[in-house]
Write a protein that holds these residues in place. Structure first.
Motif, PDB file in Angstrom:
ATOM      1  N   LYS A 175       0.669  -1.006   0.536  1.00  0.00           N
ATOM      2  CA  LYS A 175      -0.176   0.418   0.534  1.00  0.00           C
ATOM      3  C   LYS A 175       1.260   1.292   0.580  1.00  0.00           C
ATOM      4  O   LYS A 175       0.812   2.180  -1.069  1.00  0.00           O
ATOM      5  N   ARG A 176       1.811   1.603   0.596  1.00  0.00           N
ATOM      6  CA  ARG A 176       2.859   2.024   1.031  1.00  0.00           C
ATOM      7  C   ARG A 176       3.467   2.102  -0.510  1.00  0.00           C
ATOM      8  O   ARG A 176       3.582   3.828  -0.465  1.00  0.00           O
ATOM      9  N   ILE A 177       4.086   2.085  -0.770  1.00  0.00           N
ATOM     10  CA  ILE A 177       4.544   1.403  -2.676  1.00  0.00           C
ATOM     11  C   ILE A 177       3.763   2.348  -3.900  1.00  0.00           C
ATOM     12  O   ILE A 177       4.033   3.184  -4.042  1.00  0.00           O
ATOM     13  N   GLU A 178       2.498   2.266  -3.853  1.00  0.00           N
ATOM     14  CA  GLU A 178       1.823   2.634  -4.054  1.00  0.00           C
ATOM     15  C   GLU A 178       1.318   3.806  -3.967  1.00  0.00           C
ATOM     16  O   GLU A 178       1.400   4.967  -4.829  1.00  0.00           O
ATOM     17  N   LYS A 179       0.742   4.428  -2.812  1.00  0.00           N
ATOM     18  CA  LYS A 179       0.456   5.492  -2.566  1.00  0.00           C
ATOM     19  C   LYS A 179       2.120   6.625  -2.212  1.00  0.00           C
ATOM     20  O   LYS A 179       1.706   7.534  -3.273  1.00  0.00           O
ATOM     21  N   ASN A 180       2.836   5.994  -1.753  1.00  0.00           N
ATOM     22  CA  ASN A 180       4.004   7.193  -1.388  1.00  0.00           C
ATOM     23  C   ASN A 180       5.254   7.199  -3.143  1.00  0.00           C
ATOM     24  O   ASN A 180       5.353   8.824  -3.068  1.00  0.00           O
ATOM     25  N   LEU A 181       4.931   6.558  -3.193  1.00  0.00           N
ATOM     26  CA  LEU A 181       5.920   6.063  -5.310  1.00  0.00           C
ATOM     27  C   LEU A 181       5.120   6.231  -5.815  1.00  0.00           C
ATOM     28  O   LEU A 181       5.565   5.984  -7.044  1.00  0.00           O
ATOM     29  N   ASP A 182       4.118   5.959  -6.067  1.00  0.00           N
ATOM     30  CA  ASP A 182       2.809   5.561  -7.239  1.00  0.00           C
ATOM     31  C   ASP A 182       3.040   5.186  -8.201  1.00  0.00           C
ATOM     32  O   ASP A 182       3.715   4.919  -9.491  1.00  0.00           O
ATOM     33  N   ILE A 183       3.754   4.237  -7.628  1.00  0.00           N
ATOM     34  CA  ILE A 183       4.269   2.131  -8.178  1.00  0.00           C
ATOM     35  C   ILE A 183       3.142   1.130  -8.228  1.00  0.00           C
ATOM     36  O   ILE A 183       2.865   1.176  -7.500  1.00  0.00           O
ATOM     37  N   GLY A 184       2.784   1.003  -9.330  1.00  0.00           N
ATOM     38  CA  GLY A 184       1.300  -0.028  -9.159  1.00  0.00           C
ATOM     39  C   GLY A 184       2.121  -1.755  -9.328  1.00  0.00           C
ATOM     40  O   GLY A 184       3.469  -1.807  -9.173  1.00  0.00           O
TER      41      GLY A 184
END
Length: 455
Positions: free
Chosen positions: A336-345
């Protein structure tokens, strides 16, 4: 065949070490050829992808010097396959360069044949268009794009290229990627040995003393004749049994009775094994059938992305007892953090957690149970871009140091054994091909370079 042929396999993999004492005993048996494998795919696709050798050049040179001295004293050929771990052109050149250095130092005049197995991309694409690329199980997709992605492709040779080099009078044959068995079967077949016993002896010798019951105390020789072969375990403590010899047909082979090689199939269903004494096992009844189509296996590796790893250690009874729950929670939060903070799907990265010390090798198949004191958590991150990989690693860092159980009111302090705890592995590779290529001429996919030192 006028006389039996003795093949000495001093090791299952050149560069893994050499017992000098046992080797000198083996030379007393007067082998007709010294042959060994020098490569494998066991350590993964990196070596093929980069063309680099797993073995140290210093170790290789020390072993080669011993082999080249022995070869000269006996007046027999030295045959080495899959040079440089993966059988790349660079691997062949590495070993060839070491042999040239040693020949100069020992003042030896030798004819060295280098056989190169790397394939031109356009040649493989044309074979695919011609319908000459066939899948092996498990079937993997293949198209022009898959082939073009490969940084390096090798064809796995059979006995014919070795025989061609030996027929040119080579004292030393250094081959690219080859089947382990072909390296050891080529010389007997060249000198008239029946194909069945020669291929079966080669299969038995491929891992050196692993076909004995005393692999740390033995070297092996196969003496091949018109009716079969005798496996000889050399060494004061060396022992071999029919069971240890028979069992090697199962090594890296799904069918213990059948072995598929370039140009044919070895069948040992009718083979019979009996002990002559505690060091010698006699084998008879092995059969070879020539295939209608001659095929060579293709191995290719391609960059899958850029990879970094991060290592943390988890201790404490509560965290060890509830480790699976903790790791599942960490995994969920981090995605969840990767998608939210880094915008990586999810499709744009690969994140794996390996629990080192808790079923990390066998997973759910692990049968031994017990409570470890600590568990190492290895996070492996791979993305198409090195900068994105580093972003995810940086995001992971504080969580792997302080991530709590869901009901823990205080932040724990786990342990980083290294500083920094992450390591950049650069490009990561994957195997792309699990296919064979149909060819008409067993020599056609390979290139030969024969040099005589001092000439």
């Amino acid at each position: 065949m006028k006389k039996s042929i003795k093949v000495l396999a001093p090791t299952g993999g050149m560069g893994s070490g050499l017992r000098q004492d046992i080797f000198q005993q083996a030379l007393l048996e007067k082998p007709d050829v010294i042959a060994m494998d020098a490569g494998s795919t066991d350590s993964g696709p990196y070596y093929l992808g980069t063309g680099k050798s797993k073995s140290s050049a210093i170790v290789l040179k020390a072993e080669l010097q011993t082999y080249m001295r022995a070869r000269a004293e006996l007046g027999v050929p030295l045959v080495i396959g899959s040079c440089g771990t993966c059988g790349s052109d660079a691997g062949v050149d590495l070993v060839r360069g070491l042999c040239l250095e040693i020949a100069a130092e020992l003042q030896q005049t030798v004819k060295i044949a280098a056989i190169y197995s790397e394939q031109n991309t356009a040649t493989v694409i044309q074979a695919l268009a011609d319908g000459r690329i066939l899948p092996l199980n498990p079937v993997r997709p293949i198209d022009q794009a898959h082939i073009e992605r490969c940084s390096r492709i090798v064809a796995v040779m059979g006995v014919e290229p070795f025989i061609h080099a030996l027929e040119q009078g080579a004292d030393i044959v250094l081959a690219g990627r080859a089947t382990d068995t072909a390296v050891l079967a080529c010389f007997p077949i060249l000198h008239g040995a029946p194909a069945g016993p020669a291929w079966h002896a080669g299969k038995t010798l491929e891992c050196g003393p692993q076909c004995t019951t005393t692999p740390t105390e033995a070297m092996v020789i196969a003496e091949i004749d018109d009716d079969g072969f005798t496996l000889i375990a050399v060494g004061d403590q060396a022992r071999a049994t029919p069971h240890s010899v028979m069992a090697h047909m199962l090594y890296e082979n799904s069918n213990p009775n059948v072995l598929v090689e370039p140009g044919g199939v070895l069948n040992v269903e009718a083979a019979r094994y009996h002990a002559i004494d505690e060091k010698r096992v006699r084998v008879e009844g092995s059969l070879w059938t020539t295939s209608e189509d001659y095929t060579v296996k293709l191995e290719g590796a391609a960059v899958v992305g850029y990879q970094s790893v991060l290592l943390s250690l988890v201790r404490g009874p509560a965290y060890i007892a509830r480790f699976d729950e903790w790791l599942a929670s960490l995994d969920q939060v981090m995605r969840k953090r990767i998608e939210k903070n880094l915008d990586i799907g999810p499709a744009d990265y690969d994140l794996q957690f390996r629990a080192i010390g808790k079923n990390s090798a066998l997973g759910d198949l692990e049968s031994q149970v017990g409570q470890p004191v600590e568990i190492g958590v290895l996070a492996i991150v791979t993305t198409p871009q090195a900068s994105r990989t580093q972003d995810i690693i940086a995001l992971l860092n504080p969580y792997l140091l302080h991530f709590p159980l869901p009901d823990d009111k205080e932040l724990p302090s786990h342990a980083f054994p290294l500083s920094p705890p992450s390591m950049d592995r650069g490009p990561a590779y994957e195997f792309m091909l699990n296919h064979v290529m149909v060819i008409e001429d067993p020599l056609a996919p390979f290139r030969f370079d024969i040099t005589t030192t001092g000439a």
